[in-house]
Design a protein around this motif. Sequence first.
Motif, short mmCIF file in Angstrom:
data_model
loop_
_atom_site.label_atom_id
_atom_site.label_comp_id
_atom_site.label_asym_id
_atom_site.label_seq_id
_atom_site.Cartn_x
_atom_site.Cartn_y
_atom_site.Cartn_z
N TYR A 10 -44.89 23.23 37.78
CA TYR A 10 -44.21 23.49 39.06
C TYR A 10 -42.78 22.93 39.12
CZ TYR A 10 -48.67 24.65 41.46
OH TYR A 10 -49.83 25.22 41.87
N SER A 28 -55.86 28.31 36.25
CA SER A 28 -54.96 27.16 36.38
C SER A 28 -53.52 27.62 36.22
CB SER A 28 -55.28 26.12 35.30
OG SER A 28 -54.73 26.53 34.06
N THR A 71 -60.30 19.51 36.43
CA THR A 71 -59.07 20.16 36.89
C THR A 71 -59.42 21.61 37.20
OG1 THR A 71 -58.30 21.05 34.79
CG2 THR A 71 -57.76 18.75 35.24
N GLU A 126 -57.16 27.07 44.02
CA GLU A 126 -57.09 26.31 45.28
C GLU A 126 -56.91 27.27 46.47
OE1 GLU A 126 -53.90 23.53 44.73
OE2 GLU A 126 -54.94 22.49 43.12
N TYR A 145 -62.04 16.35 41.84
CA TYR A 145 -60.86 17.04 41.34
C TYR A 145 -59.85 15.97 40.93
CZ TYR A 145 -57.46 20.96 41.56
OH TYR A 145 -56.56 21.94 41.28
N HIS A 153 -54.08 30.94 42.31
CA HIS A 153 -54.64 29.67 41.83
C HIS A 153 -56.00 29.45 42.51
CE1 HIS A 153 -54.97 25.33 41.11
NE2 HIS A 153 -54.15 25.54 40.10
N MET A 167 -44.15 18.37 45.14
CA MET A 167 -43.60 18.73 43.82
C MET A 167 -42.08 18.89 43.91
SD MET A 167 -45.80 19.02 41.33
CE MET A 167 -47.57 19.12 41.03
#
Length: 347
Positions: free
Chosen positions: A49, A256, A152, A242, A136, A240, A304
């Motif tokens: 990222y 991922s 992960t 998530e 996680y 992703h 990030m």
Amino acid sequence: MITETIYSKLQEKLAHVVPAVELRQKAEVAEEVLALKAERNAVILAHNYMEPALFYSVPDYVGDSLELSRKAAACEQEVLVFCGVRFMAETAKILSPAKTVLLPAKKAGCSLAASITAEDVRQLKAQFPGVPVVTYVNTYADVKAESDVCCTSSNAAAVVESFGTDTVIFLPDEYLARNTARETGKHIIFPTRRPQARYDTELDYQLIGWHGRCEVHEQFTVEDIENARRQFPAVRVLAHPECSPEVVDAADYSGSTTAMVNYVKNHPAAQYLILTECAMGDNIAAENPDKEMLRLCSIRCPHMNEITLEDTREALRRNRYVIEVPEDIRQRAYRAVKRMIEINAKD
Ligand code: 13P
Ligand code: SF4
């Protein structure tokens, strides 16, 4: 002279992604970072990222959370600069306690890591005695210390299946848990915080989840995908894990961050919608100039985005921000993280 070399390298990769004037400034900063890195015998690990100018100039290694954890465990330098968020730098410290681990921005948190405490995990363990706990990697060290194993986004299903038990506690990402439950054929339940609450003990195999969410990925909707498909009928959609199960279902692929990078590299389609942090779309676009990346850049990861090339230079110059993990917590977290890096993705 070195600046010119870095500038040319950045131009080659990023001319169609970042304006030349910015690339020249970034090349100057990158030269300083590289000099400091050599002076301090440091290694730089950067998550997928990171902003394009950083991503393509100073890191020794780039990758997803699992790849970077493995690199952190294996590298030999004395100083490790983690261009990512705090839980990633902490994981590196857990694996390499003798090294100085630096995180270039003081805050750089994560909504998932903030969603659960070590005490929450202890309470769940008391409610479900003997049930293995998977957390996680997007959690802090004290939560990892309460866990049997971490995972992960790339090896979550394989980690759950590694126990061979009917029931597993899976924390704290609600959506990753729902997506992993579907992948492993388990039911999912969500306990309340009331200790006396009853659970569906009739179910013979289940994941016990938690209501943590990634503040970035929870915002993507099925409608976003439908709108993109209406405008660009041939687009391939990548999400992703998530993201919500509905979004993952509506996408063509979920994996991922590195799995998404590889998908674009290997797929013949000309156009992709990348449902994840926007900077990664820039990095993939730079690597695949013949392909078009669509991305929803109104949704950014503020954590990030705190990490820049300039911050990385200051981290090395001022030895900041040093990551520390109390030794008793580190030792317990180490078992869970070590086990995680030994488990590969299912396929
Ligand atoms: P990856 O492990 O897929 O790199 O994801 C990390 C993350 O924080 C995604 O938001
Ligand atoms: Fe955390 Fe989401 Fe940012 Fe990843 S994108 S670091 S999960 S807040």
